[in-house]
Design a protein around this motif. Structure first.
Motif, PDB file in Angstrom:
ATOM      1  N   THR A  19       0.827  -1.201   0.000  1.00 34.51           N
ATOM      2  CA  THR A  19       0.000   0.000   0.000  1.00 34.51           C
ATOM      3  C   THR A  19       0.869   1.261   0.000  1.00 34.51           C
ATOM      4  OG1 THR A  19      -0.289  -0.455   2.357  1.00 34.51           O
ATOM      5  CG2 THR A  19      -2.148  -0.925   0.935  1.00 34.51           C
ATOM      6  N   ALA A  64      -7.927   0.737  -7.631  1.00 38.30           N
ATOM      7  CA  ALA A  64      -8.966  -0.266  -7.406  1.00 38.30           C
ATOM      8  C   ALA A  64      -8.590  -1.581  -8.091  1.00 38.30           C
ATOM      9  CB  ALA A  64     -10.313   0.246  -7.919  1.00 38.30           C
ATOM     10  N   GLY A  79      -5.780  -3.280  -6.282  1.00 37.70           N
ATOM     11  CA  GLY A  79      -6.264  -3.920  -5.065  1.00 37.70           C
ATOM     12  C   GLY A  79      -6.845  -5.300  -5.342  1.00 37.70           C
ATOM     13  N   ILE A  80      -7.646  -5.382  -6.414  1.00 38.34           N
ATOM     14  CA  ILE A  80      -8.283  -6.661  -6.748  1.00 38.34           C
ATOM     15  C   ILE A  80      -7.248  -7.649  -7.286  1.00 38.34           C
ATOM     16  CG2 ILE A  80      -9.985  -7.780  -8.245  1.00 38.34           C
ATOM     17  CD1 ILE A  80     -11.591  -5.118  -8.087  1.00 38.34           C
ATOM     18  N   LYS A 133      -5.027  -8.956  -4.656  1.00 35.01           N
ATOM     19  CA  LYS A 133      -5.799  -9.529  -3.538  1.00 35.01           C
ATOM     20  C   LYS A 133      -5.392  -8.916  -2.204  1.00 35.01           C
ATOM     21  CE  LYS A 133      -7.194 -13.967  -5.453  1.00 35.01           C
ATOM     22  NZ  LYS A 133      -6.488 -14.081  -6.743  1.00 35.01           N
ATOM     23  N   LEU A 134      -5.402  -7.585  -2.158  1.00 34.27           N
ATOM     24  CA  LEU A 134      -4.972  -6.868  -0.944  1.00 34.27           C
ATOM     25  C   LEU A 134      -5.902  -7.158   0.225  1.00 34.27           C
ATOM     26  CD1 LEU A 134      -3.911  -3.323  -2.187  1.00 34.27           C
ATOM     27  CD2 LEU A 134      -2.440  -5.138  -1.333  1.00 34.27           C
TER      28      LEU A 134
END
Lengths: 175, 174
Positions: A141, A167, A170-171, A174-175
């Motif tokens: 992050t 976004a 993130g997907i 797999k955060l």
């Protein structure tokens, strides 16, 4: 129906006139008003709406107002709730800005505005600071944040695209 | 009329990508209104934001109404406000029926975790970008620095900082 709509307007206008710090800081006040005082929605339904609302873009407090107004009185209820939460402060700002532009050339007002501007910079920096612990939890992050900031400062890419990229990252990661 | 449509379109874009509630949408509004559409100067925007922060109520919708009015009168206000609010409101009301599908869905959680660092960057960038017109000498740097420290370490009401900044500006003859 008319009475419901009026009660909705009053409740939301009241909430919209007392809470400082923008929409997110108003959520607890709205909760107290619609759950504890008015009993329009249960705590669980409120928390569900908040969870989904936070997964969607856009200002949070108007989303919540609309969802609660809708539950109480359908689409007219949603409209009235939004009007209530927005109008008092928006009209106040409209009047105040009209006044400021009238007196803008006054040297005292110019000095006041010059004193105000650094406060705005501090407020934005504080907003970033305040959000950081919840957003920057590990190396990935931090990297997303650093790369985004560098792109915003050094490239002409529209920030909207960088948000979408965040976004997707993130997907994908797999955060 | 085309300006009204342009307002609606600009704020619709902002309303569709601005995550984290109104305050995190401010940098997006600034980018669109000041840098891309050039409807107002950055100092006019900063003044509006400062005064907006001194008033209660949601900030993104306040700014939409005032910027819309500034650019195209009452119709502009309505167009900008509709753009900011409509997409997410309609989607939320429609989605409320599918609560179980969304809250706690791992993909949604991952998406939000990827978004948050970008929102932090966006806010930091907005502070950096606005600093050029706002922090112009040692005195304005001091006002900004002291305000930031007080915000971090005390619980003083944010509206008081706006008032204090204006008073400091007047007393120091900035």
């Amino acid at each position: 129906m008319g009475k419901d709509l009026f009660a909705l307007f009053v409740s939301f206008a009241k909430t919209g006139s007392v809470a400082y710090g923008g929409g997110p800081s108003m959520v607890p006040l709205l909760k107290a008003e619609v759950i504890e005082r008015r009993n329009w929605i249960g705590t669980e339904d409120f928390m569900d709406a908040l969870a989904i609302g936070n997964a969607l873009p856009g200002p949070i407090i108007t989303k919540m107002s609309a969802a609660i107004g809708y539950r109480k009185a359908g689409w007219p209820g949603a409209l009235v709730a939004i009007a209530g939460i927005i109008l008092p402060s928006a009209l106040a700002l409209l009047v105040l800005m009209g006044f400021v532009s009238l007196v803008k050339d006054n040297p005292l007002v110019t000095s006041m505005l010059r004193g105000l501007r650094p406060v705005v910079v501090a407020m934005l920096a504080y907003a970033a600071w305040d959000m950081a612990p919840n957003a920057l939890k590990n190396r990935t992050t931090w990297v997303i944040c650093g790369v985004s900031l560098a792109l915003m400062v050094f490239s002409p890419i529209h920030p909207a695209l960088i948000i979408v990229a965040g976004a997707v990252a993130g997907i994908a990661l797999k955060l | 009329m085309s300006t009204v449509l342009a307002l609606f379109w600009s704020f619709l874009k902002i309303g569709c990508v601005g995550y984290g509630g109104g305050p995190s949408m401010v940098p997006l509004i600034k980018e669109e209104v000041v840098n891309i559409q050039q409807w107002m100067s950055v100092t006019d925007f900063v003044d509006m934001l400062a005064i907006g922060n001194a008033l209660p109520g949601p900030i993104a919708t306040k700014l939409s109404v005032v910027i819309g009015f500034d650019v195209a009168g009452p119709l502009g206000s309505i167009a900008a406000l509709a753009g900011t609010v409509l997409p997410s409101v309609v989607v939320l009301i429609l989605l409320l029926r599918f609560v179980a599908m969304i809250s706690g869905n791992p993909k949604v959680t991952s998406m939000l975790k990827g978004l948050r660092p970008v929102v932090v960057a966006l806010l930091a960038y907005a502070a950096y970008d606005m600093s050029f017109g706002s922090l112009t000498g040692p005195l304005t740097w001091a006002i900004g620095g002291v305000t930031l420290l007080l915000m971090i370490f005390t619980k003083i009401h944010p509206a008081l900082f706006v008032v204090a900044g204006a008073v400091a500006g007047a007393l120091l003859g900035l």
